[in-house]
Design an enzyme around this catalytic site. Structure first.
Site: not given
Ligand code: NAD
Ligand code: UFG
Length: 338
Positions: A34-35, A86, A126, A150, A154, A180, A200
């Protein structure tokens, strides 16, 4: 064996690199994105770098009708599911948005796959599911205990995958726990392009080196690590992409978890000095207090993926940072520069 693969979230950072690797190995791909955190330019570059056409559908994976249509219109044989939100900090501020998006995208996808009798799935999990690890390096059998919403999405999705695989023996699911991911395509035409200031370390450092950001904040130098700064298992995004291909070709009935990491670590200060050397730019940094929720060391035990998937991360930290710098230097403003 070449197959038709649906890549959800294929316009994003890891999805776009995996999409190129899929094309290079002869697969046909359909991207649904969906950008909300990516650019359609990434999809154009995937097609250029992969040398083949890419079917792209701009849609939300929670839109069941739209997703069903994708399965009706394309002979999908397997799915790699990257689509989701994320950002750890954002998930603390907007937990409902994170639970809704990450769980609903997956449940709608599983439902539509089941209806179309497509049973092969690779899911982006993750290392954050491990929380603060008690054993280093971390094996897949280590206890889980994510410390933020988050990470909990997951782990919940992992549980859903394990439950559906237990209920319907046709499912063949690989859960990939990334450590990572950093770096970029060696061409410098595809890379990480976060919206706003990066959370990050590596994207922030690269944007600082190219002059888009000021001083780098080092979140604590009093950890129990060799130089006091946090140590992480950085993995080149191309190695990660190849891990997905290996997982696809080794799928087995049921649901199996795999760590994707290198098994060796680098500290924040090591990343800073290597980036200065590679970019030839002086970086300003200051030591600030620890970031809430951060852990001292995260390191994968990747031996299960090495043995069972016949996969190994091969690219060194030097290559990761060189490729990340090449991308940033060639595209100082990411995909939006032209
Ligand atoms: P990204 O944000 O670059 O890519 C995710 C893509 O999903 C984006 O293109 C976004 O537009 C799309 N998307 C989000 N919600 C959607 C929805 N409802 N419908 C359709 N598309 C949607 O992130 P990334 O770094 O490429 O991460 C890919 C996956 O890997 C994510 O599931 C992420 O949680 C997981 N992961 C990432 C890291 C990391 O450090 N980058 C580490 C571990 C796991
Ligand atoms: N750091 C800084 N300054 C910054 C950013 C980070 O010093 O501006 C430090 C952190 O304290 C940590 C290291 O750099 O020691 C790496 O931090 P990142 O934010 O790059 O990565 P994390 O290990 O915190 O988390 C990332 C993803 C998570 C994912 C996890 C494991 O953000 O979503 O890797 O895959 F779960």
């Amino acid at each position: 064996m070449s197959r038709t693969i649906l890549v959800t979230g294929g316009a994003g950072y890891i999805g776009s690199h995996t999409a190129v690797s899929l094309l290079e190995q002869g697969h046909s791909i359909v991207i649904v994105d969906n950008l909300c955190n990516s650019s359609s330019k990434a999809v154009e570059r995937v097609a250029e770098l992969g040398g083949r056409d890419v079917a792209f559908v701009q849609a939300d994976v929670t839109d069941k009708e739209a997703l069903s249509q994708v399965f009706d219109n394309h002979p999908i044989e397997a799915v790699i599911h990257f689509a989701g939100l994320k950002a750890v900090g954002e998930s603390v501020e907007q937990p409902l948005r994170y639970y809704r998006t990450n769980l609903e995208t997956t449940m709608v996808l599983l439902d539509v796959m089941q209806e179309h009798r497509v049973w092969d799935l690779v899911f982006s999990s993750s290392a954050t599911v491990y929380g603060d690890p008690r054993v280093l390096p971390i094996p897949e059998s280590a206890p889980t205990g994510p410390t933020n919403p988050y990470g909990r999405t997951k782990l919940m999705i992992e549980d859903i995958c394990r439950d559906v695989a237990a209920a319907e023996p046709n499912w063949r699911i690989a859960i990939l726990r990334y450590f990572n991911p950093v770096g970029a395509h060696p061409s410098g035409d595809l890379g990480e392009d976060p919206t706003g200031p990066p959370n990050n370390l590596v994207p922030f450092v690269m944007q600082a080196a190219v002059g888009r950001r000021g001083s780098v904040s080092v979140f604590g130098d009093d950890y129990d690590t060799p130089d006091g700064t946090g140590v992480r298992d950085y993995i080149h995004v191309i190695d990660l992409a190849l891990g997905h291909l290996a997982a696809l070709s080794h799928l087995d009935n049921g649901c199996r978890e795999f760590n994707l990491g290198t098994g060796s670590g680098a500290s924040v200060l090591e990343i800073l000095s290597a980036t200065e050397r590679i970019s030839g730019k002086k970086l300003n940094y200051e030591i600030v207090s620890r970031r809430e929720g951060d852990i001292a060391i995260s390191l994968a035990d990747p031996s299960r993926a090495n043995t069972e998937l016949d996969w190994r991360a091969e690219r060194a930290l030097e290559t990761m940072l060189r490729d990340a710098w090449n991308w940033q230097n060639k595209n100082p403003n990411g995909f939006d520069q032209d």
